[in-house]
Design an enzyme around this catalytic site. Structure first.
Site, PDB file in Angstrom:
ATOM      1  N   GLU A  47      18.241  25.886 -71.048  1.00  0.00           N
ATOM      2  CA  GLU A  47      18.089  25.235 -69.744  1.00  0.00           C
ATOM      3  C   GLU A  47      19.416  25.340 -68.997  1.00  0.00           C
ATOM      4  O   GLU A  47      20.474  25.026 -69.546  1.00  0.00           O
ATOM      5  CB  GLU A  47      17.685  23.770 -69.926  1.00  0.00           C
ATOM      6  CG  GLU A  47      17.683  22.934 -68.658  1.00  0.00           C
ATOM      7  CD  GLU A  47      16.871  23.536 -67.536  1.00  0.00           C
ATOM      8  OE1 GLU A  47      17.441  23.735 -66.446  1.00  0.00           O
ATOM      9  OE2 GLU A  47      15.679  23.827 -67.769  1.00  0.00           O
ATOM     10  N   GLN A  48      19.348  25.772 -67.747  1.00  0.00           N
ATOM     11  CA  GLN A  48      20.587  26.037 -67.022  1.00  0.00           C
ATOM     12  C   GLN A  48      21.327  24.781 -66.582  1.00  0.00           C
ATOM     13  O   GLN A  48      22.521  24.830 -66.278  1.00  0.00           O
ATOM     14  CB  GLN A  48      20.312  26.917 -65.805  1.00  0.00           C
ATOM     15  CG  GLN A  48      19.468  26.273 -64.722  1.00  0.00           C
ATOM     16  CD  GLN A  48      19.254  27.187 -63.537  1.00  0.00           C
ATOM     17  OE1 GLN A  48      19.799  28.280 -63.487  1.00  0.00           O
ATOM     18  NE2 GLN A  48      18.452  26.736 -62.584  1.00  0.00           N
ATOM     19  N   SER A  49      20.641  23.622 -66.529  1.00  0.00           N
ATOM     20  CA  SER A  49      21.285  22.395 -66.056  1.00  0.00           C
ATOM     21  C   SER A  49      20.932  21.222 -66.940  1.00  0.00           C
ATOM     22  O   SER A  49      19.757  21.018 -67.275  1.00  0.00           O
ATOM     23  CB  SER A  49      20.857  22.092 -64.614  1.00  0.00           C
ATOM     24  OG  SER A  49      21.284  20.805 -64.212  1.00  0.00           O
ATOM     25  N   MET A  52      18.210  18.899 -65.726  1.00  0.00           N
ATOM     26  CA  MET A  52      16.827  19.352 -65.667  1.00  0.00           C
ATOM     27  C   MET A  52      16.138  19.340 -67.024  1.00  0.00           C
ATOM     28  O   MET A  52      15.079  19.932 -67.178  1.00  0.00           O
ATOM     29  CB  MET A  52      16.769  20.760 -65.064  1.00  0.00           C
ATOM     30  CG  MET A  52      17.061  20.793 -63.577  1.00  0.00           C
ATOM     31  SD  MET A  52      15.854  19.871 -62.586  1.00  0.00           S
ATOM     32  CE  MET A  52      14.399  20.917 -62.783  1.00  0.00           C
ATOM     33  N   TYR A  53      16.732  18.654 -68.008  1.00  0.00           N
ATOM     34  CA  TYR A  53      16.018  18.498 -69.274  1.00  0.00           C
ATOM     35  C   TYR A  53      14.682  17.810 -68.992  1.00  0.00           C
ATOM     36  O   TYR A  53      14.645  16.740 -68.387  1.00  0.00           O
ATOM     37  CB  TYR A  53      16.815  17.645 -70.255  1.00  0.00           C
ATOM     38  CG  TYR A  53      18.133  18.233 -70.706  1.00  0.00           C
ATOM     39  CD1 TYR A  53      18.321  19.612 -70.821  1.00  0.00           C
ATOM     40  CD2 TYR A  53      19.196  17.398 -71.036  1.00  0.00           C
ATOM     41  CE1 TYR A  53      19.522  20.140 -71.241  1.00  0.00           C
ATOM     42  CE2 TYR A  53      20.411  17.919 -71.464  1.00  0.00           C
ATOM     43  CZ  TYR A  53      20.567  19.295 -71.563  1.00  0.00           C
ATOM     44  OH  TYR A  53      21.769  19.801 -71.978  1.00  0.00           O
ATOM     45  N   GLY A  54      13.618  18.402 -69.436  1.00  0.00           N
ATOM     46  CA  GLY A  54      12.289  17.858 -69.164  1.00  0.00           C
ATOM     47  C   GLY A  54      11.561  18.596 -68.067  1.00  0.00           C
ATOM     48  O   GLY A  54      10.347  18.480 -67.935  1.00  0.00           O
ATOM     49  N   GLY A  55      12.287  19.353 -67.228  1.00  0.00           N
ATOM     50  CA  GLY A  55      11.654  20.188 -66.225  1.00  0.00           C
ATOM     51  C   GLY A  55      11.524  19.552 -64.853  1.00  0.00           C
ATOM     52  O   GLY A  55      11.986  18.435 -64.596  1.00  0.00           O
ATOM     53  N   CYS A  57       8.901  18.393 -63.098  1.00  0.00           N
ATOM     54  CA  CYS A  57       8.065  17.208 -62.886  1.00  0.00           C
ATOM     55  C   CYS A  57       8.846  15.921 -63.078  1.00  0.00           C
ATOM     56  O   CYS A  57       8.817  15.023 -62.242  1.00  0.00           O
ATOM     57  CB  CYS A  57       6.864  17.251 -63.819  1.00  0.00           C
ATOM     58  SG  CYS A  57       5.807  15.797 -63.675  1.00  0.00           S
ATOM     59  N   HIS A 455     -17.094  -2.837 -63.526  1.00  0.00           N
ATOM     60  CA  HIS A 455     -17.114  -3.448 -62.190  1.00  0.00           C
ATOM     61  C   HIS A 455     -16.076  -4.558 -62.145  1.00  0.00           C
ATOM     62  O   HIS A 455     -15.955  -5.338 -63.093  1.00  0.00           O
ATOM     63  CB  HIS A 455     -18.506  -4.014 -61.916  1.00  0.00           C
ATOM     64  CG  HIS A 455     -18.620  -4.737 -60.608  1.00  0.00           C
ATOM     65  ND1 HIS A 455     -18.818  -4.089 -59.411  1.00  0.00           N
ATOM     66  CD2 HIS A 455     -18.540  -6.068 -60.315  1.00  0.00           C
ATOM     67  CE1 HIS A 455     -18.869  -4.977 -58.437  1.00  0.00           C
ATOM     68  NE2 HIS A 455     -18.705  -6.190 -58.966  1.00  0.00           N
TER      69      HIS A 455
END
Length: 491
Positions: A47-49, A52-55, A57, A455
């Site tokens: 992962e480049q950053s 951003m672990y986790g992506g 979303c 209901h």
């Protein structure tokens, strides 16, 4: 975690040999990485950053935007909008930080996974060179998964990239200060969602949509209702607006555009959100060096098994040009996993009735065909269209003080097969899953109509909706806004 500067990995250059290398920490890739590690594979997650672990979303997409929407809908009216937004942004940042840590730990605690923070590029079909500053790591893998997602797109409009006031959705989410005057460029999901949310926080919002209407994939009557809801919430919508330039003047951005008649117009704002689509993130990956083909938009070309032009390299999630939904990325992992560890029968062609949801207030959700799409098929149809406010047997919407919206169902008149359902209503994003599940398993419209639901709930709207199906030739208008059951495209 492995950072390239760690002595345990490298001084300036090192090598790592694994069974599986995943480039990008998104939903499909991280789930596949964890599963394969539990099967005994040696896995490298690149992962480049570390932000951003986790992506996408968790960090800059679904989670922070929906958290802000929740705070916008449920904040105290006694707190000024800017303060409410600041508090909401701080709570949202804490949430994404928590989830980012949990996602990192999910992989880092597995003995056979190495999480590497750095930028990866192919050197050959089986080798990735990962760099971080002056340090490099060569990762050789028998199987590689590209999971790098997509980036906001900025078209070549004069001043759009140069203006200090223009932001992407990622940049706007990173701010804790609410815009006072927000100009949104775009008419799709991201544009509408941000416009609705910021208006609820008290910002003055103007939305410029290039097309003749917002939400071009939806039926005219649904769009008419959505437009009315947004307008009532304080969003000024300008359709047929072609942006011709952006310039910073006296502390604000001046957006120039031509209107539907071709006349020049301007609108001013302290912030301009460019929500003009997303482009697959493939630049810098060195795909040519691996012999991996991309299409005209830069998406990695894949087959129904998500294999690229190199059969040991897969592409999952937004980077392969498919639907940009986290849950589709999750299903991508199932396809690749079946190919790596199962019988290899699962493909993208197995997907049916995949729902979508737009988190305006109230949310808009759909599964299957619109009425216009169903008409184009030429088959005999039954259509139901009901305003939520007219559903006397569905009190849930009034209990939560939001009876706005409309629901539609399109059914094959000969087979009773559900072709599509659209819901613009409270809890639409939840209720649509019941319909999608029913469609995937062949449950008919009549069976949904006669089913027993709790209901008061929004799901019991299905009793009412499917009880009001009529042939499309029937001109009777049930009071819903927009067109009656006339030819598709008419008002």
């Amino acid at each position: 975690m492995t950072n390239l500067a760690d002595e345990s990995v490298t001084t300036r250059s090192a090598e790592l040999d694994v069974d599986l290398a995943v480039v990008g920490f998104g939903k499909g890739g991280k789930t596949l990485a964890a599963t394969m590690a539990r099967h005994g594979s040696r896995v490298a997650m690149i992962e480049q950053s570390d932000r951003m672990y986790g992506g996408t979303c968790i960090n800059i997409g679904c989670v922070p935007t929906k958290a802000l929407v929740h705070y916008a809908e449920n904040g105290s009216a006694d707190v000024p909008g800017p303060d409410r937004y600041r508090r909401a942004a701080e709570h949202t940042d804490a949430l994404t930080t928590l989830l980012r840590g949990k996602n990192f730990a999910m992989l880092d605690t597995l003995d056979t996974v190495t999480v590497i923070t750095g930028t990866a590029a192919f050197a050959d079909p089986h080798t990735l060179v990962v760099t971080a500053g002056d340090d490099t790591l060569r990762v050789t893998a028998r199987t590689i998964v590209v999971n790098t997602g997509a980036d906001p797109e900025l078209p070549p409009v004069p001043g759009l990239r140069e203006s200090e006031r223009v932001v992407t959705s990622t940049q706007l989410l990173a701010r804790t200060e609410r815009p006072d005057e927000l100009v949104v460029l775009g008419g799709g999901y991201v544009a509408v969602e941000f416009a609705s949310m910021h208006a609820a926080f008290g910002a003055r919002v103007t939305l410029l949509a290039r097309g003749p209407r917002i939400l071009r994939a939806e039926d005219d009557d649904v769009v008419a209702t959505a437009t009315e809801i947004l307008t009532d919430a304080g969003v000024t919508i300008r359709t047929g607006a072609t942006v011709t330039g952006v310039a910073d003047e006296d502390g604000v951005a001046v957006v120039s555009y031509t209107d539907q008649a071709g006349g020049p117009q301007t609108v001013r704002g302290d912030t301009v959100l460019a929500a003009l689509g997303r482009r697959p993130h493939t630049a810098g990956l060195g795909l040519d060096a691996a012999g991996i083909r991309t299409d005209a938009r830069g998406a990695v070309v894949v087959d129904e098994h998500l294999r690229t032009t190199q059969p040991h390299v897969y592409a999952v999630g937004d980077v392969n040009g498919g639907p940009q939904y986290t849950y589709v990325s999750l299903d991508d992992h199932r396809i690749v996993l079946d190919h790596l560890t199962g019988e290899g029968h699962r493909t993208t062609t197995d997907r049916r009735a995949v729902a979508s949801a737009l988190f305006m207030t109230p949310p808009l959700a759909r599964v299957g065909l619109t009425e216009a799409e169903a008409r184009a098929s030429g088959r005999p149809l039954l259509v139901a269209r009901r305003r939520v406010a007219d559903m006397a047997t569905v009190p849930r919407a009034r209990i939560v003080h939001d009876p706005r919206g409309v629901m539609k169902a399109v059914v094959d008149a000969e087979t009773d097969q559900i072709l599509g359902v659209t819901m613009l209503s409270h809890d639409a994003h939840e209720t649509i899953n019941t319909v999608a599940l029913a469609m995937r398993h062949g449950v008919t419209a009549g069976e949904l109509r006669d089913e027993i639901y709790t209901h008061p709930s929004m799901t019991e709207a299905l009793n009412d909706l499917f009880a009001n199906l009529r042939p499309v030739e029937d001109p009777v208008d049930d009071g819903a806004p927009g067109r009656s059951h006339g030819p598709a495209g008419t008002e």
